[in-house]
Design an enzyme around this catalytic site. Sequence first.
Site, PDB file in Angstrom:
ATOM      1  N   HIS A  80     -67.976  79.529  11.313  1.00  0.00           N
ATOM      2  CA  HIS A  80     -66.609  79.117  11.638  1.00  0.00           C
ATOM      3  C   HIS A  80     -66.571  78.237  12.897  1.00  0.00           C
ATOM      4  O   HIS A  80     -66.230  77.056  12.838  1.00  0.00           O
ATOM      5  CB  HIS A  80     -65.736  80.347  11.876  1.00  0.00           C
ATOM      6  CG  HIS A  80     -65.543  81.214  10.674  1.00  0.00           C
ATOM      7  ND1 HIS A  80     -64.893  80.789   9.547  1.00  0.00           N
ATOM      8  CD2 HIS A  80     -65.904  82.500  10.430  1.00  0.00           C
ATOM      9  CE1 HIS A  80     -64.845  81.762   8.652  1.00  0.00           C
ATOM     10  NE2 HIS A  80     -65.459  82.808   9.164  1.00  0.00           N
ATOM     11  N   ASP A 116     -63.389  83.198  22.508  1.00  0.00           N
ATOM     12  CA  ASP A 116     -63.294  84.663  22.553  1.00  0.00           C
ATOM     13  C   ASP A 116     -64.630  85.275  22.103  1.00  0.00           C
ATOM     14  O   ASP A 116     -64.686  85.980  21.108  1.00  0.00           O
ATOM     15  CB  ASP A 116     -62.137  85.160  21.656  1.00  0.00           C
ATOM     16  CG  ASP A 116     -62.276  84.765  20.199  1.00  0.00           C
ATOM     17  OD1 ASP A 116     -62.969  83.763  19.902  1.00  0.00           O
ATOM     18  OD2 ASP A 116     -61.700  85.462  19.328  1.00  0.00           O
TER      19      ASP A 116
HETATM   20  C1  BDR Z   1     -62.424  83.064  13.650  1.00  0.00           C
HETATM   21  O1  BDR Z   1     -62.118  84.425  13.971  1.00  0.00           O
HETATM   22  C2  BDR Z   1     -63.112  84.962  14.809  1.00  0.00           C
HETATM   23  O2  BDR Z   1     -63.562  86.197  14.340  1.00  0.00           O
HETATM   24  C3  BDR Z   1     -64.241  83.983  14.838  1.00  0.00           C
HETATM   25  O3  BDR Z   1     -64.859  83.954  16.103  1.00  0.00           O
HETATM   26  C4  BDR Z   1     -63.596  82.658  14.510  1.00  0.00           C
HETATM   27  O4  BDR Z   1     -63.136  82.015  15.667  1.00  0.00           O
HETATM   28  C5  BDR Z   1     -62.677  82.951  12.155  1.00  0.00           C
HETATM   29  O5  BDR Z   1     -61.534  83.273  11.425  1.00  0.00           O
HETATM   30 CA    CA Z   2     -63.889  82.658  17.903  1.00  0.00          CA
END
Ligand code: BDR
Ligand code: CA
Length: 319
Positions: free
Chosen positions: A242, A11
């Site tokens: 992340h 995403d």
């Molecule tokens: C996840 O949430 C999204 O904002 C980031 O892309 C990552 O996949 C982190 O909690």
């Molecule tokens: Ca993500």
Amino acid sequence: MARRKVIIDTDPGIDDAMAIFFALCSPELEVIGLTTIFGNVHTSLATINALRLLEIAGRTDIPVAPGVAAPLASAYKGPVPYVHGEDGQGNTHLPPPASTPLARAAADFIIEQIMAAPGEITLIALGPLTNLALALRQEPRIAQHVREVVLMGGNAFTIGNATPAAEANIHNDPEAADEVFGAPWPVTMVGLDVTHQVIMDSAHLAEYARMNNPMAQHIHRILPVYVELYRLSGGLDGIYIHDSSAVAYVIDPSLFTTTAHPLRVDTSDGISRGKTWASVSQYRTLPPWQNRPPVTICVAVRGAAVVALELERLRHGLA
Ligand code: BDR
Ligand code: CA
């Protein structure tokens, strides 16, 4: 060395962009497709961003299959411009892509690829798990034929980030996540338990500006929104990595320490909706977790080594 074939469900998203480029720069991996999902932005914009990122990388040979627009059982909560910018790419407002997505839906693409190459395809999921759950519903045999599922999401033994209880990707579709964690396939959860230990500080981030390739230059341009979020919300001098942590796990799982437990996701409408609960009882497995497969849960990581690996790969450029 044979490259491991991966499909990245994503995403994009600032840290998604970093993770996609990290994968494209890693000789261990062959990215055979991107599939898109709502989360940081609507699915339609996630698809446009995926195409834009592949154009920046010069990899328009990689197909993009658009995912569904809404979670399985609830409404999409909407984009998070304060995290990833209005456009999901740090308010850089890139021109529209010249390339186009496949006419095939993400779940169909995932099924076709896995069934055509049994035991070869690894799914790396960097957003809500709706496309994966739909693929499983449509063709349950993918559970036997996938090589591995590695996902960024969840928080087994630590607090959430979307809410005090839940991590954003799981919170965006708890029902889908519960189906993915309950299916008989090998799943590894790279959640906040470890990603909050993978920090690129301001000195690391400054390196992107000095790297002479379009991917690193794009990361340099999109970072300020994300850096500002962490500065304001936690006083952090840098960002959590992340999504790239999931890519790092696929490249080198020895960087992580894991444990294995059945997992359930809270799908109630209470304040803990989206919380990932591991069954850690020493004595017996309680009913909600009975007949559920063990999920590999990352609990510790050599964070500095993950950061060094990602920077080294970006410095080197396309693999
Ligand atoms: C996840 O949430 C999204 O904002 C980031 O892309 C990552 O996949 C982190 O909690
Ligand atoms: Ca993500």
